[in-house]
Motif scaffolding. Sequence first.
Motif, PDB file in Angstrom:
ATOM      1  N   ALA A   1      -4.979   5.098   2.949  1.00 16.89           N
ATOM      2  CA  ALA A   1      -3.935   4.656   2.019  1.00 16.89           C
ATOM      3  C   ALA A   1      -4.554   4.043   0.767  1.00 16.89           C
ATOM      4  O   ALA A   1      -3.993   4.136  -0.332  1.00 16.89           O
ATOM      5  CB  ALA A   1      -3.018   3.653   2.704  1.00 16.89           C
TER       6      ALA A   1
ATOM      7  N   PRO B   1      -4.017   7.141  -2.551  1.00 12.40           N
ATOM      8  CA  PRO B   1      -2.610   6.764  -2.731  1.00 12.40           C
ATOM      9  C   PRO B   1      -1.828   7.910  -3.365  1.00 12.40           C
ATOM     10  O   PRO B   1      -2.297   8.553  -4.302  1.00 12.40           O
ATOM     11  CB  PRO B   1      -2.692   5.550  -3.669  1.00 12.40           C
ATOM     12  CG  PRO B   1      -3.976   5.740  -4.409  1.00 12.40           C
ATOM     13  CD  PRO B   1      -4.917   6.391  -3.442  1.00 12.40           C
TER      14      PRO B   1
ATOM     15  N   LEU C   1       0.831  -1.190   0.000  1.00 13.98           N
ATOM     16  CA  LEU C   1       0.000   0.000   0.000  1.00 13.98           C
ATOM     17  C   LEU C   1       0.874   1.251   0.000  1.00 13.98           C
ATOM     18  O   LEU C   1       2.004   1.233   0.497  1.00 13.98           O
ATOM     19  CB  LEU C   1      -0.934   0.042   1.210  1.00 13.98           C
ATOM     20  CG  LEU C   1      -2.249  -0.745   1.078  1.00 13.98           C
ATOM     21  CD1 LEU C   1      -1.984  -2.238   1.202  1.00 13.98           C
ATOM     22  CD2 LEU C   1      -3.244  -0.314   2.146  1.00 13.98           C
ATOM     23  N   ALA C   2       0.340   2.337  -0.535  1.00 12.32           N
ATOM     24  CA  ALA C   2       1.070   3.602  -0.551  1.00 12.32           C
ATOM     25  C   ALA C   2       1.054   4.231   0.836  1.00 12.32           C
ATOM     26  O   ALA C   2       0.173   3.938   1.652  1.00 12.32           O
ATOM     27  CB  ALA C   2       0.443   4.558  -1.564  1.00 12.32           C
TER      28      ALA C   2
END
Length: 472
Positions: free
Chosen positions: A357, A361, A324-325
């Motif tokens: 997130a 993102p 995940l970002a």
Amino acid sequence: MGKFDVLVIESDHRRAESVVSALEFLGYRPQRGEECERVDEATHAWRAVYVGNVRDEAEAERQFARLGMAANDARVLMASDSEWLSRLGMDGVASASRVGIIEFPLRYEQLSDMLRNPQSPAMRRPELRLVGSSGPMARVNALVRQVAPFDSSVLVLGESGTGKEMVARSIHECSSRRDKPFVAINCGAIPAELLESELFGHEKGAFTGAISTRKGRFELAEGGTLFLDEIGDMSLPMQVKLLRVLQERVFERVGSNRTQRCDVRIIAATHRNLEEAIAHGQFREDLFYRLSVFPLEMPALREHLDDLPELVEEFNHRLSRRGLASVRFSAGALNALHNYAWPGNVRELYNLVERLAILYPHAEVRVNDLPEKYRGQQIVEEVRGAALLSLMTGHAAVMTEPMAVSSESLMMLPEGGLDLKDHLADIEVGLIRQALDVTGGVVAHAAKLLRMQRTTLVEKLRKYGLQPSLQA
């Protein structure tokens, strides 16, 4: 062909195929866990075992029972995002000679190094730490360091979601038992009639459904630490049996007359007021004093809000290992979170960071991006959608003057002040989003509502990382 030498436990088919392909490329003979019925498990010696995620509790128990038989001399490689990473003590996994953490996307050189070099820096347990440098968390960390070297029972108190299990793990990792299992059990999540079997194990045929002999958590934690979460939910009959184990350090499996000795450190936790429960006859006073040799209270998140940036950074690190970002909060958004009560504590914060997130993102999260309950009084009340709708339905022509915002809708300056630039940007983002919502994402119409050129609005969309379905 030679015998299989690497066991792969992973319910994610694509990831399993990736791991299997990498192992085969490196010259190993991997086998998927669900295919192991074709292997003579009693005599098979695995060189290494890869552990990812499993689809449910029953499957987990089955796979880890197999792993316990096979992995005592193997290297255990665990996916960094595996929910079972925290259960290294389960069924003998913690007795494996080395534990390595596999990051994804998978890198062949990392995997090869872990399998060929037992002294690789990666082949060690993950370090656990309590995040936060505020006064309350500094006190918790100091108490953990003080009690860890001793075998005294610890009672961790605090609201749900404050991180009581992480404290227990930190105590274990800082103790001389760190190389032995850490086994956790939630006493409130298991029916009272099954809890005895879960703690002490049972013999084959001891009760309906006991189709084989099974070790309990005390046996699995031998030499290490047993964490009894939600101890306040344990029934009184079970409290009596637990007290006997704590006093005499012996127990019997359900259906057995053979007494077994145990060497286990006990750490218990509860969100309940046990002294109040004692007064109401719901908890044994003698057990309370056995467990609370060293009480340790976890502060609620609202009591150490200065740790928010550190906690967000730590959660970003965990989420990045899952692909995940990272989440970036504006100063205004952080200020809003600082003013929230956090009834769900650190667990609630982690869930929020993960949600954002996914939603935003690579973009900065501003006040207007937060779910409504987290905004509080941090933002100016934005122009209502009804006013924008009225503009779209033909009343725009008569509104030649700029729209006014009532002074009553202006926020009060927070006691600690605010970043005016970020705050005004938050307001701008909110109004742009409302305009786009009302116009169905037609940028030209939204620009007209906001009294700006279409090209100017497009630039602002890029600036703020807003990505609507752009229409002319």
